[in-house]
Design an enzyme around this catalytic site. Structure first.
Site, short mmCIF file in Angstrom:
data_model
loop_
_atom_site.label_atom_id
_atom_site.label_comp_id
_atom_site.label_asym_id
_atom_site.label_seq_id
_atom_site.Cartn_x
_atom_site.Cartn_y
_atom_site.Cartn_z
N ALA A 129 17.26 14.55 9.12
CA ALA A 129 17.15 13.28 9.85
C ALA A 129 15.73 13.22 10.40
O ALA A 129 15.19 14.24 10.80
CB ALA A 129 18.15 13.25 11.00
N TYR A 145 13.34 26.03 16.78
CA TYR A 145 13.44 25.82 18.23
C TYR A 145 14.64 26.52 18.85
O TYR A 145 14.75 26.60 20.07
CB TYR A 145 13.47 24.31 18.58
CG TYR A 145 14.65 23.54 18.01
CD1 TYR A 145 15.94 23.73 18.48
CD2 TYR A 145 14.45 22.60 17.01
CE1 TYR A 145 17.01 23.02 17.95
CE2 TYR A 145 15.50 21.89 16.48
CZ TYR A 145 16.79 22.11 16.95
OH TYR A 145 17.84 21.42 16.43
N GLU A 146 15.55 27.06 18.02
CA GLU A 146 16.68 27.80 18.60
C GLU A 146 16.20 29.12 19.19
O GLU A 146 16.95 29.78 19.92
CB GLU A 146 17.77 28.00 17.55
CG GLU A 146 18.44 26.67 17.16
CD GLU A 146 19.47 26.84 16.05
OE1 GLU A 146 20.48 27.52 16.27
OE2 GLU A 146 19.23 26.30 14.96
N ASN A 186 15.91 6.73 13.34
CA ASN A 186 15.40 6.01 14.52
C ASN A 186 13.93 5.71 14.31
O ASN A 186 13.30 6.33 13.44
CB ASN A 186 15.56 6.90 15.78
CG ASN A 186 14.90 8.25 15.59
OD1 ASN A 186 15.47 9.15 14.95
ND2 ASN A 186 13.70 8.41 16.09
N HIS A 246 25.73 19.73 12.79
CA HIS A 246 25.51 20.81 11.81
C HIS A 246 26.79 21.64 11.75
O HIS A 246 27.12 22.36 12.69
CB HIS A 246 24.35 21.71 12.27
CG HIS A 246 23.02 21.04 12.16
ND1 HIS A 246 22.12 21.32 11.17
CD2 HIS A 246 22.47 20.07 12.92
CE1 HIS A 246 21.05 20.56 11.33
NE2 HIS A 246 21.22 19.80 12.38
N HIS A 286 20.06 12.28 20.47
CA HIS A 286 20.65 12.91 19.29
C HIS A 286 21.87 12.10 18.83
O HIS A 286 22.18 12.07 17.63
CB HIS A 286 21.03 14.36 19.61
CG HIS A 286 21.44 15.13 18.40
ND1 HIS A 286 20.60 15.32 17.31
CD2 HIS A 286 22.61 15.75 18.08
CE1 HIS A 286 21.24 16.02 16.38
NE2 HIS A 286 22.45 16.29 16.82
N HIS A 290 17.28 26.26 13.20
CA HIS A 290 15.95 25.71 13.48
C HIS A 290 15.09 26.73 14.23
O HIS A 290 15.60 27.54 14.99
CB HIS A 290 16.06 24.45 14.35
CG HIS A 290 16.84 23.34 13.72
ND1 HIS A 290 18.21 23.30 13.73
CD2 HIS A 290 16.43 22.24 13.05
CE1 HIS A 290 18.62 22.21 13.10
NE2 HIS A 290 17.57 21.55 12.67
N MET A 347 12.05 18.00 12.93
CA MET A 347 11.90 19.34 13.50
C MET A 347 12.31 20.44 12.51
O MET A 347 12.68 21.53 12.94
CB MET A 347 12.77 19.46 14.76
CG MET A 347 12.53 18.40 15.80
SD MET A 347 13.67 18.56 17.18
CE MET A 347 13.43 17.00 18.03
N SER A 348 12.29 20.13 11.22
CA SER A 348 12.84 21.10 10.27
C SER A 348 12.19 20.97 8.91
O SER A 348 11.11 20.39 8.78
CB SER A 348 14.34 20.88 10.13
OG SER A 348 14.58 19.64 9.47
N SER A 398 20.76 17.47 9.96
CA SER A 398 21.47 16.69 10.99
C SER A 398 22.21 15.50 10.41
O SER A 398 21.59 14.63 9.78
CB SER A 398 20.49 16.17 12.04
OG SER A 398 20.12 17.20 12.89
N1 HPA Z 1 11.63 13.11 16.07
C1 HPA Z 1 11.90 14.38 15.74
N2 HPA Z 1 13.00 14.74 15.10
C2 HPA Z 1 13.87 13.78 14.77
C3 HPA Z 1 13.65 12.42 15.09
C4 HPA Z 1 12.46 12.07 15.77
O1 HPA Z 1 12.19 10.89 16.09
N3 HPA Z 1 14.72 11.74 14.62
C5 HPA Z 1 15.54 12.64 14.04
N4 HPA Z 1 15.04 13.88 14.13
#
Ligand code: HPA
Length: 275
Positions: A113, A85-86, A235, A61, A247, A83, A211-212, A30
Site C-alpha cells: 500500500a 520499523y518493527e 491515500n 497483515h 492506517h 518491516h 515503508m516496505s 498491507s
Molecule cells: N506513506 C507511507 N506509507 C504508506 C502510505 C503513505 O502515505 N500509505 C500507505 N502506506
C-alpha cells in the site's frame, strides 16, 4: 541478517512440505492478504511456526504462508510482511526472499500500500513499480558479504523485470483496468511523512511513498530472482490531502480495491502460465 536463522526457516518449510516446488512467490503487503483466497491453497503455516519470521505485527497483515497454485503455477504466498520499523533487524524482512530463492522459485511479486505523490495517482489506483528509491536508513545487503545474495556490488539498474511488468500491463489491459507505472520510494516509517518530505520526494522523482518493498526487491534482484512490484495507492501522500493519514484509511481503500487486485493477479498468473 542471520544466515543460520534463514536456513533454519527454509528447512522447516522443506521438512513440512517436501513436495513444495514453487515457481513463483507472492508477498502480500498491507491490505492485500485476502488476495490469497483467489488461489487454490494446498497447505498453510502460520508465521510464528517459521523460525525467524515470527508473527506479523501489523493490522492488515495476516501472518500466514500458503502453499498455493493457480493456472498450474505453484506459488508460495506470504500473507503479510515484516518491516524494518518493527525494530528486529533485516532477518524477518529478508526471510521470504531467502526462502523463495533457496526453494527454487524463479520470480517474486511484491505488493504494498502506498501514498500517491504524482498528481494523477488517486486512492484505489494500482501502480506497477517501475523503479525505486531507497530512503531507508540502511541497506539490507550491508555487512559481511554472502555469495547467496550475488555479487558484493550488485547492479540494480533493472530491479523490476521488464517482461513481468509487461505481463502485468497486458493483464490489466485484458481486464479493461487502468494501471499506472511509477517510482516507489521507501522510507523507514513507522511515522507517515511530513508535507515537506513529500515535496522533497517528488523533486527526487518519486511517484508514491511507502515503508516496505524496496529491501525485498533489492535482495531478490541481487539473488537473481525476477522481481515485479505493484502498489495500491491508498491515500494522497501527506500535504496533498489536508486530512490526517491513518492506517484505517489504508486498509479501507485496499478492501474496496480487493476485487480489482484479485482479478489482476489471477489474470497475470494466466499470462505467466502462457509464457
Ligand atoms: N506513506 C507511507 N506509507 C504508506 C502510505 C503513505 O502515505 N500509505 C500507505 N502506506
Amino acid at each position: 541478517m542471520k544466515r543460520d536463522i534463514l536456513e533454519h526457516a527454509s528447512e522447516t518449510v522443506r521438512a513440512a512440505w517436501p513436495q513444495c516446488n514453487p515457481v513463483c512467490g507472492l508477498i502480500l503487503g498491507s491490505g492485500w492478504s485476502d488476495v490469497a483466497e483467489a488461489f487454490s491453497i494446498r497447505e498453510t503455516m502460520n508465521y510464528d511456526e517459521i523460525p525467524g519470521l515470527g508473527a506479523a505485527g501489523v493490522a492488515g497483515h495476516a501472518g500466514r504462508l500458503c502453499w498455493a497454485e493457480y493456472a498450474g503455477i505453484e506459488t508460495l504466498i506470504f500473507q503479510g510482511r515484516r518491516h524494518w520499523y518493527e525494530g528486529v533487524g533485516w532477518t524477518p524482512v529478508a526471510l521470504p526472499v531467502f526462502m523463495l530463492n533457496s526453494l527454487g522459485a524463479e520470480s517474486v511479486i511484491l505488493t504494498n500500500a502506498a501514498g500517491g505523490i504524482r498528481e494523477d495517482l488517486h486512492p484505489g489506483d494500482l501502480m506497477i513499480i517501475d523503479d525505486h528509491i531507497n530512503n531507508m536508513p540502511e541497506n539490507p545487503l550491508a555487512g559481511p558479504h554472502d555469495d547467496f545474495w550475488g555479487l558484493r556490488f550488485a547492479d540494480q539498474s533493472t530491479v523490476y523485470d521488464r517482461s513481468l511488468t509487461a505481463k502485468i500491463e497486458a493483464a490489466a489491459m485484458a481486464l479493461g483496468q487502468h494501471i499506472s507505472r511509477g517510482v516507489y520510494l521507501a522510507s523507514s516509517g513507522p511515522t507517515y511523512e511530513t508535507p515537506a518530505e513529500v515535496r522533497a520526494f517528488r523533486a527526487w522523482g518519486a511517484d508514491a511513498v511507502g515503508m516496505s518493498t524496496v529491501p525485498e526487491a533489492m535482495l531478490a534482484n541481487a539473488a537473481g530472482l525476477n522481481v515485479a512490484g505493484i502498489s495500491c495507492i491508498t491515500n494522497y501522500a501527506a500535504g496533498i490531502s489536508k486530512e490526517p493519514l491513518t492506517h484505517e484509511e489504508v486498509t479501507e481503500t485496499t478492501a474496496k480495491a480487493m476485487p480489482k487486485m484479485k482479478e489482476l493477479l489471477l489474470t497475470f498468473w494466466k499470462e505467466l502460465a502462457d509464457g
